[in-house]
Design an enzyme around this catalytic site. Structure first.
Site, PDB file in Angstrom:
ATOM      1  N   TRP A  62      38.184  42.047  40.301  1.00 25.54           N
ATOM      2  CA  TRP A  62      38.804  43.325  40.694  1.00 25.54           C
ATOM      3  C   TRP A  62      38.860  44.274  39.496  1.00 25.54           C
ATOM      4  O   TRP A  62      38.630  45.463  39.625  1.00 25.54           O
ATOM      5  CB  TRP A  62      40.221  43.096  41.221  1.00 25.54           C
ATOM      6  CG  TRP A  62      40.291  42.681  42.654  1.00 25.54           C
ATOM      7  CD1 TRP A  62      39.325  42.044  43.376  1.00 25.54           C
ATOM      8  CD2 TRP A  62      41.399  42.879  43.543  1.00 25.54           C
ATOM      9  NE1 TRP A  62      39.771  41.829  44.656  1.00 25.54           N
ATOM     10  CE2 TRP A  62      41.027  42.313  44.790  1.00 25.54           C
ATOM     11  CE3 TRP A  62      42.660  43.434  43.405  1.00 25.54           C
ATOM     12  CZ2 TRP A  62      41.888  42.325  45.902  1.00 25.54           C
ATOM     13  CZ3 TRP A  62      43.523  43.451  44.500  1.00 25.54           C
ATOM     14  CH2 TRP A  62      43.149  42.909  45.736  1.00 25.54           C
ATOM     15  N   ASP A  96      53.135  35.138  32.974  1.00 24.73           N
ATOM     16  CA  ASP A  96      53.647  35.041  34.343  1.00 24.73           C
ATOM     17  C   ASP A  96      54.306  36.369  34.682  1.00 24.73           C
ATOM     18  O   ASP A  96      55.258  36.771  34.001  1.00 24.73           O
ATOM     19  CB  ASP A  96      54.662  33.883  34.377  1.00 24.73           C
ATOM     20  CG  ASP A  96      55.267  33.672  35.755  1.00 24.73           C
ATOM     21  OD1 ASP A  96      55.203  34.589  36.602  1.00 24.73           O
ATOM     22  OD2 ASP A  96      55.812  32.582  35.968  1.00 24.73           O
ATOM     23  N   ASP A 121      46.399  40.691  43.648  1.00 25.86           N
ATOM     24  CA  ASP A 121      45.648  39.646  44.351  1.00 25.86           C
ATOM     25  C   ASP A 121      46.283  38.298  43.976  1.00 25.86           C
ATOM     26  O   ASP A 121      45.645  37.254  44.096  1.00 25.86           O
ATOM     27  CB  ASP A 121      44.178  39.718  43.904  1.00 25.86           C
ATOM     28  CG  ASP A 121      43.215  39.018  44.852  1.00 25.86           C
ATOM     29  OD1 ASP A 121      43.577  38.813  46.017  1.00 25.86           O
ATOM     30  OD2 ASP A 121      42.097  38.688  44.418  1.00 25.86           O
ATOM     31  N   LYS A 161      47.774  41.579  48.290  1.00 23.61           N
ATOM     32  CA  LYS A 161      47.330  40.431  49.105  1.00 23.61           C
ATOM     33  C   LYS A 161      48.552  39.875  49.845  1.00 23.61           C
ATOM     34  O   LYS A 161      49.586  39.631  49.213  1.00 23.61           O
ATOM     35  CB  LYS A 161      46.746  39.345  48.198  1.00 23.61           C
ATOM     36  CG  LYS A 161      46.089  38.204  48.994  1.00 23.61           C
ATOM     37  CD  LYS A 161      46.062  36.907  48.236  1.00 23.61           C
ATOM     38  CE  LYS A 161      44.988  36.709  47.212  1.00 23.61           C
ATOM     39  NZ  LYS A 161      43.666  36.416  47.744  1.00 23.61           N
TER      40      LYS A 161
HETATM   41  N1  SAM Z   1      41.547  39.380  41.771  1.00 24.39           N
HETATM   42  C1  SAM Z   1      41.001  38.282  40.969  1.00 24.39           C
HETATM   43  C2  SAM Z   1      39.527  38.576  40.730  1.00 24.39           C
HETATM   44  O1  SAM Z   1      38.983  39.446  41.411  1.00 24.39           O
HETATM   45  O2  SAM Z   1      38.926  37.946  39.844  1.00 24.39           O
HETATM   46  C3  SAM Z   1      41.218  36.935  41.642  1.00 24.39           C
HETATM   47  C4  SAM Z   1      42.667  36.547  41.664  1.00 24.39           C
HETATM   48  S1  SAM Z   1      42.988  34.887  42.175  1.00 24.39           S
HETATM   49  C5  SAM Z   1      42.716  34.974  43.881  1.00 24.39           C
HETATM   50  C6  SAM Z   1      44.726  34.807  42.069  1.00 24.39           C
HETATM   51  C7  SAM Z   1      45.273  34.818  40.671  1.00 24.39           C
HETATM   52  O3  SAM Z   1      46.698  34.978  40.713  1.00 24.39           O
HETATM   53  C8  SAM Z   1      45.045  33.535  39.884  1.00 24.39           C
HETATM   54  O4  SAM Z   1      44.183  33.781  38.793  1.00 24.39           O
HETATM   55  C9  SAM Z   1      46.426  33.120  39.423  1.00 24.39           C
HETATM   56  O5  SAM Z   1      46.457  32.590  38.107  1.00 24.39           O
HETATM   57  C10 SAM Z   1      47.193  34.432  39.504  1.00 24.39           C
HETATM   58  N2  SAM Z   1      48.649  34.282  39.543  1.00 24.39           N
HETATM   59  C11 SAM Z   1      49.371  33.480  40.347  1.00 24.39           C
HETATM   60  N3  SAM Z   1      50.690  33.583  40.063  1.00 24.39           N
HETATM   61  C12 SAM Z   1      50.807  34.485  39.061  1.00 24.39           C
HETATM   62  C13 SAM Z   1      51.906  35.005  38.316  1.00 24.39           C
HETATM   63  N4  SAM Z   1      53.170  34.588  38.567  1.00 24.39           N
HETATM   64  N5  SAM Z   1      51.678  35.905  37.338  1.00 24.39           N
HETATM   65  C14 SAM Z   1      50.401  36.297  37.064  1.00 24.39           C
HETATM   66  N6  SAM Z   1      49.309  35.831  37.742  1.00 24.39           N
HETATM   67  C15 SAM Z   1      49.505  34.947  38.716  1.00 24.39           C
END
Ligand code: SAM
Length: 207
Positions: A62, A96, A121, A161
């Site tokens: 993204w 985070d 996302d 999302k």
């Molecule tokens: N949009 C990204 C792309 O196009 O490459 C893909 C995202 S992937 C579906 C979801 C991401 O959310 C993961 O990399 C995960 O580590 C991140 N994520 C989950 N919980 C999170 C948090 N509390 N803070 C930051 N990132 C988080």
């Protein structure tokens, strides 16, 4: 099916997936890049010179699309729990988004400027326990909504999302309470059998 068989089947499907192959050919880090392109082609969220905060950005699909579309006059600030390998035109932060420290870092990077677009996302690591996963996903969506409503420009937008299931209707109600227009999108590149979908909120309501 055993976990190993499930992940082998996932890997086989992933490798053969036309969007995965296209992403590789076009130089995008993830097939998800096409989800954002398809949503943006319809909703025109990414404008030249715009400021974008990308939550849950790893590996960076993204962010790549956002950086291309906002161009050199724009900014993209990307945040993920995982490290994001450097990307041209993208400020990558690891942490985070639920932690105050990373929120403060994002705010200090913005230096008083409001983003035009917040996109999230974010998705939790799936435990396989549907109630737990859905609750975690809703918690991440709420974090993004809170950040968007307190930081966006008045005319700004949130791309979020959201997973169908428990809590989905409540999240849409929350979005309708915060934004003048709310639409739900399922881009062609999002797997049909996935219950993920994307909500677009535009124009903050006055509080
Ligand atoms: N949009 C990204 C792309 O196009 O490459 C893909 C995202 S992937 C579906 C979801 C991401 O959310 C993961 O990399 C995960 O580590 C991140 N994520 C989950 N919980 C999170 C948090 N509390 N803070 C930051 N990132 C988080």
């Amino acid at each position: 099916m055993s976990r190993t068989k499930t992940s082998k089947a996932w890997m086989r499907e992933h490798v053969n997936d036309a969007w995965v192959q296209k992403a590789r050919a076009d130089g995008y880090r993830a097939r998800s890049a096409y989800k954002l392109m398809q949503i943006d082609d319809r909703d025109h969220l990414l404008r030249a010179g715009g400021v974008v905060v990308d939550l849950g950005a790893a590996p960076g699909g993204w962010s790549q699309v956002a950086a291309e579309r906002v161009g050199p006059a724009g900014r993209v600030i990307a945040v993920d729990l995982l490290e994001i390998a450097p990307l041209r035109g993208v400020e990558c932060l690891q942490g985070d988004f639920g932690d105050e420290a990373i929120l403060a870092t994002v705010q200090s990077r913005l230096a008083g400027r409001s983003p035009d677009l917040v996109m999230s996302d974010m998705a939790p690591n799936m435990s396989g326990i549907p109630g737990v996963d859905q609750a975690r996903a809703c918690g991440l969506a709420e974090l993004a909504i809170d950040f968007a409503r307190t930081s966006l420009t008045r005319e700004g937008a949130l791309l979020l999302k959201v997973f169908h299931g428990e809590g989905f209707d409540e999240l849409i109600r929350t979005l309708r309470g915060a934004f003048l227009q709310v639409a739900v999108r399922k881009p062609e590149a999002s797997r049909g059998r996935s219950n993920e979908t994307y909500a677009v909120g535009r124009g903050l309501k006055a509080v």
